[in-house]
Structure formats: C-alpha cells, structure tokens
Design a protein around this motif. Structure first.
Motif, PDB file in Angstrom:
ATOM      1  N   ILE A   4       1.000  -1.020  -0.079  1.00  0.00           N
ATOM      2  CA  ILE A   4      -0.009   0.118  -0.013  1.00  0.00           C
ATOM      3  C   ILE A   4       0.913   1.197   0.055  1.00  0.00           C
ATOM      4  N   ASN A   5       0.522   2.087  -0.890  1.00  0.00           N
ATOM      5  CA  ASN A   5       1.394   3.382  -0.723  1.00  0.00           C
ATOM      6  C   ASN A   5       1.451   3.998   0.552  1.00  0.00           C
ATOM      7  N   ILE A   6       2.517   4.753   0.922  1.00  0.00           N
ATOM      8  CA  ILE A   6       2.559   5.014   2.333  1.00  0.00           C
ATOM      9  C   ILE A   6       1.748   6.330   2.434  1.00  0.00           C
ATOM     10  N   TYR A   7       1.464   7.113   1.639  1.00  0.00           N
ATOM     11  CA  TYR A   7       0.585   8.093   1.739  1.00  0.00           C
ATOM     12  C   TYR A   7      -0.755   7.853   1.947  1.00  0.00           C
ATOM     13  N   VAL A   8      -1.312   6.641   1.303  1.00  0.00           N
ATOM     14  CA  VAL A   8      -2.419   5.981   1.468  1.00  0.00           C
ATOM     15  C   VAL A   8      -2.552   5.482   2.766  1.00  0.00           C
ATOM     16  N   LYS A   9      -1.359   4.869   3.210  1.00  0.00           N
ATOM     17  CA  LYS A   9      -1.562   4.138   4.570  1.00  0.00           C
ATOM     18  C   LYS A   9      -1.689   5.452   5.654  1.00  0.00           C
ATOM     19  N   PHE A  10      -0.985   6.331   5.245  1.00  0.00           N
ATOM     20  CA  PHE A  10      -0.929   7.381   6.484  1.00  0.00           C
ATOM     21  C   PHE A  10      -2.702   8.003   6.566  1.00  0.00           C
ATOM     22  N   GLY A  11      -3.238   8.145   5.180  1.00  0.00           N
ATOM     23  CA  GLY A  11      -4.524   8.581   5.031  1.00  0.00           C
ATOM     24  C   GLY A  11      -5.308   7.699   5.740  1.00  0.00           C
ATOM     25  N   LEU A  12      -5.129   6.430   5.651  1.00  0.00           N
ATOM     26  CA  LEU A  12      -5.949   5.512   6.338  1.00  0.00           C
ATOM     27  C   LEU A  12      -5.860   5.353   7.956  1.00  0.00           C
ATOM     28  N   MET A  13      -4.538   5.727   8.089  1.00  0.00           N
ATOM     29  CA  MET A  13      -4.469   5.599   9.505  1.00  0.00           C
ATOM     30  C   MET A  13      -5.235   6.874  10.230  1.00  0.00           C
ATOM     31  N   ALA A  14      -5.214   8.132   9.615  1.00  0.00           N
ATOM     32  CA  ALA A  14      -5.888   9.155  10.222  1.00  0.00           C
ATOM     33  C   ALA A  14      -7.161   9.191  10.022  1.00  0.00           C
ATOM     34  N   LEU A  15      -7.789   8.338   8.935  1.00  0.00           N
ATOM     35  CA  LEU A  15      -9.183   8.170   8.936  1.00  0.00           C
ATOM     36  C   LEU A  15      -9.923   7.316  10.042  1.00  0.00           C
ATOM     37  N   ALA A  46       0.580  -0.835  12.649  1.00  0.00           N
ATOM     38  CA  ALA A  46       1.301  -1.820  12.776  1.00  0.00           C
ATOM     39  C   ALA A  46       2.204  -2.263  11.476  1.00  0.00           C
ATOM     40  N   SER A  47       1.300  -2.003  10.425  1.00  0.00           N
ATOM     41  CA  SER A  47       2.047  -2.396   8.980  1.00  0.00           C
ATOM     42  C   SER A  47       3.377  -1.110   8.823  1.00  0.00           C
ATOM     43  N   TYR A  48       3.008   0.015   9.323  1.00  0.00           N
ATOM     44  CA  TYR A  48       3.880   1.154   9.240  1.00  0.00           C
ATOM     45  C   TYR A  48       5.389   0.969  10.075  1.00  0.00           C
ATOM     46  N   ILE A  49       5.037   0.530  11.331  1.00  0.00           N
ATOM     47  CA  ILE A  49       5.879   0.077  12.474  1.00  0.00           C
ATOM     48  C   ILE A  49       6.913  -1.107  11.881  1.00  0.00           C
ATOM     49  N   LEU A  50       6.055  -2.177  11.405  1.00  0.00           N
ATOM     50  CA  LEU A  50       6.768  -3.268  11.098  1.00  0.00           C
ATOM     51  C   LEU A  50       7.451  -3.615   9.880  1.00  0.00           C
ATOM     52  N   MET A  51       6.791  -2.891   8.893  1.00  0.00           N
ATOM     53  CA  MET A  51       7.267  -2.873   7.194  1.00  0.00           C
ATOM     54  C   MET A  51       7.917  -1.413   7.053  1.00  0.00           C
ATOM     55  N   GLY A  52       7.513  -0.515   7.612  1.00  0.00           N
ATOM     56  CA  GLY A  52       8.068   0.935   7.161  1.00  0.00           C
ATOM     57  C   GLY A  52       7.737   1.343   5.514  1.00  0.00           C
ATOM     58  N   THR A  53       8.787   1.880   4.969  1.00  0.00           N
ATOM     59  CA  THR A  53       8.499   2.081   3.610  1.00  0.00           C
ATOM     60  C   THR A  53       9.515   1.521   2.744  1.00  0.00           C
ATOM     61  N   VAL A  54       9.981   0.121   3.349  1.00  0.00           N
ATOM     62  CA  VAL A  54      11.211  -0.737   2.685  1.00  0.00           C
ATOM     63  C   VAL A  54      10.612  -1.200   1.169  1.00  0.00           C
ATOM     64  N   GLN A  55       9.517  -1.718   1.123  1.00  0.00           N
ATOM     65  CA  GLN A  55       9.088  -2.203  -0.160  1.00  0.00           C
ATOM     66  C   GLN A  55       9.172  -0.916  -1.201  1.00  0.00           C
ATOM     67  N   SER A  56       8.658   0.063  -1.027  1.00  0.00           N
ATOM     68  CA  SER A  56       8.324   1.220  -2.130  1.00  0.00           C
ATOM     69  C   SER A  56       9.858   1.630  -2.114  1.00  0.00           C
ATOM     70  N   ALA A  57      10.786   1.845  -1.145  1.00  0.00           N
ATOM     71  CA  ALA A  57      12.016   2.379  -1.406  1.00  0.00           C
ATOM     72  C   ALA A  57      12.987   1.309  -2.588  1.00  0.00           C
ATOM     73  N   LEU A  73      13.045   6.106   2.399  1.00  0.00           N
ATOM     74  CA  LEU A  73      13.488   5.167   3.565  1.00  0.00           C
ATOM     75  C   LEU A  73      13.423   6.174   4.813  1.00  0.00           C
ATOM     76  N   ASP A  74      13.952   7.560   4.571  1.00  0.00           N
ATOM     77  CA  ASP A  74      13.889   8.544   5.649  1.00  0.00           C
ATOM     78  C   ASP A  74      12.600   8.586   6.463  1.00  0.00           C
ATOM     79  N   MET A  75      11.449   8.004   5.738  1.00  0.00           N
ATOM     80  CA  MET A  75      10.283   8.304   6.321  1.00  0.00           C
ATOM     81  C   MET A  75      10.022   7.288   7.620  1.00  0.00           C
ATOM     82  N   ILE A  76      11.026   6.220   7.839  1.00  0.00           N
ATOM     83  CA  ILE A  76      10.786   5.246   8.806  1.00  0.00           C
ATOM     84  C   ILE A  76      11.560   5.878   9.909  1.00  0.00           C
ATOM     85  N   ILE A  77      10.664   6.118  10.769  1.00  0.00           N
ATOM     86  CA  ILE A  77      11.130   6.941  12.471  1.00  0.00           C
ATOM     87  C   ILE A  77      12.070   5.993  13.094  1.00  0.00           C
TER      88      ILE A  77
END
Length: 204
Positions: A4-15, A46-57, A73-77
C-alpha cells in the motif's frame, strides 16, 4: 505481497483514528460501534511500524531513482522496530545507497548489519556478500574479500543480473595475483628504472 502506498497508509491511519474517536466520544454509540475504525487504525499503524517504507524504497531503487528512494527510507522513524526481514532489507538499501555515493566506509557498516540478520532469500544474501567482497577487494584486503567470496559460492542465485555480477567477480578473484602485482608496481607512482638519472639531451 500486497503493498500500500505510504501516503494512502497514512491517510487510512488518520481516517481510522479520527472516525474512531468521533464514534467513541461524540456519537453516543460507544466503543463497539467504532471498532472497525479502530481496527483500521491499528492495522495500518502496525504495518507502518513493522514494514516501514522498505518495499516502496526498493522499487524506487530498481528504477534507479536513488534520491527518491533515500527520502522514502527516511520516512521510517524507528528502523529498529522493523520486522527482522524488513530491517535487514533496510540495511541493504542503505548500504547500496552509500555505495552509489562512493562512501564505502558507510556502505560497509550498513551491509555488515544486513549480513548479521537473516535475509529473506539467497539473492539478497548474494547482493550483500558481493558488495562487501568488492569493497574489500578494491581496498586490497584480499583475505576479507575471499571470505565474502566463499559465502557467494554457497548460495543459489536466481536473478540473472546478480549471477552475471558474481561471474565477473569470480574472474577478478582468479586474476587477483596479477592485480596485486599491478597494485604494487603502481603504488606511489612508477619507479625509475635502474641505471641512475636520465641524461639530458645535448643542446646544439
């Protein structure tokens, strides 16, 4: 694997978070009416924490979009929170990016971290071992290069491009004696031939 695109993921988290809070606190329906929104928020988080943005990077790296891949990659905190496989791939990508910048010391640090974790396939293991072998061969550290070269010999590599790179490195290792000799001859510049100083030509 679903990505899932990271920006879509952030949008779903916010929703999920906003709707969950709204249904829980303001609508009077209570927590159970908001459960699906809370589940959406928890799954995306959980997806963001465990998988980060590795796939898209990784996809951006394959497209040779190195600057974009590094920003992604820098979007991974918290890289240390990534699941083991994704953490290893994160280190691999960071090492590959450092090699693109010709920063071999930093590349070696990241690649050694990747090698210390179980990578998902022999292709990824081969990429790490090959890059570490190349770095050390270029430095003239042949014993270390040979150690990583032996790791390559024990892997089943399926990607044609990696196979070709390994074959080229095999040829270099077979010719390492000649390379060492050439390096010694060129170290500090070409030495003068025996016989003293050259005579200056006579001025006519």
């Amino acid at each position: 694997m679903l990505s899932i695109n990271i920006y879509v993921k952030f949008g779903l988290m916010a929703l999920g978070l906003i709707a969950g809070l709204a249904f829980t606190l303001m609508s009077g329906f209570g927590f159970w009416y908001a459960i699906w929104f809370w589940l959406l928020f928890i799954i995306m988080l959980a997806s963001y924490i465990l998988m980060g943005t590795v796939q898209s990077a990784s996809t951006l790296m394959q497209e040779t979009k190195f600057d974009e891949a590094e920003k992604r990659l820098d979007m991974i905190i918290k890289p240390n929170w990534l699941y083991k496989t994704y953490r290893a791939l994160y280190y691999l990508l960071k090492g590959s990016m450092a090699m693109q910048r010709k920063d071999n010391d930093t590349a070696e640090m990241w690649l050694e971290k990747a090698q210390a974790i179980e990578l998902p396939s022999d292709d990824e293991k081969a990429m790490v071992a090959l890059q570490l072998a190349s770095i050390n061969a270029n430095r003239g550290k042949w014993a270390v290069a040979e150690k990583h070269h032996r790791i390559l010999k024990g892997l089943t590599i399926r990607t044609p491009q990696i196979k070709e790179q390994v074959a080229q490195f095999d040829k270099m290792m077979k010719n390492k004696g000649a390379i060492k000799q050439a390096s010694r001859m060129n170290k500090g510049g070409n030495p003068l031939k025996p016989g003293g100083k050259r005579r200056r030509p006579k001025i006519r």
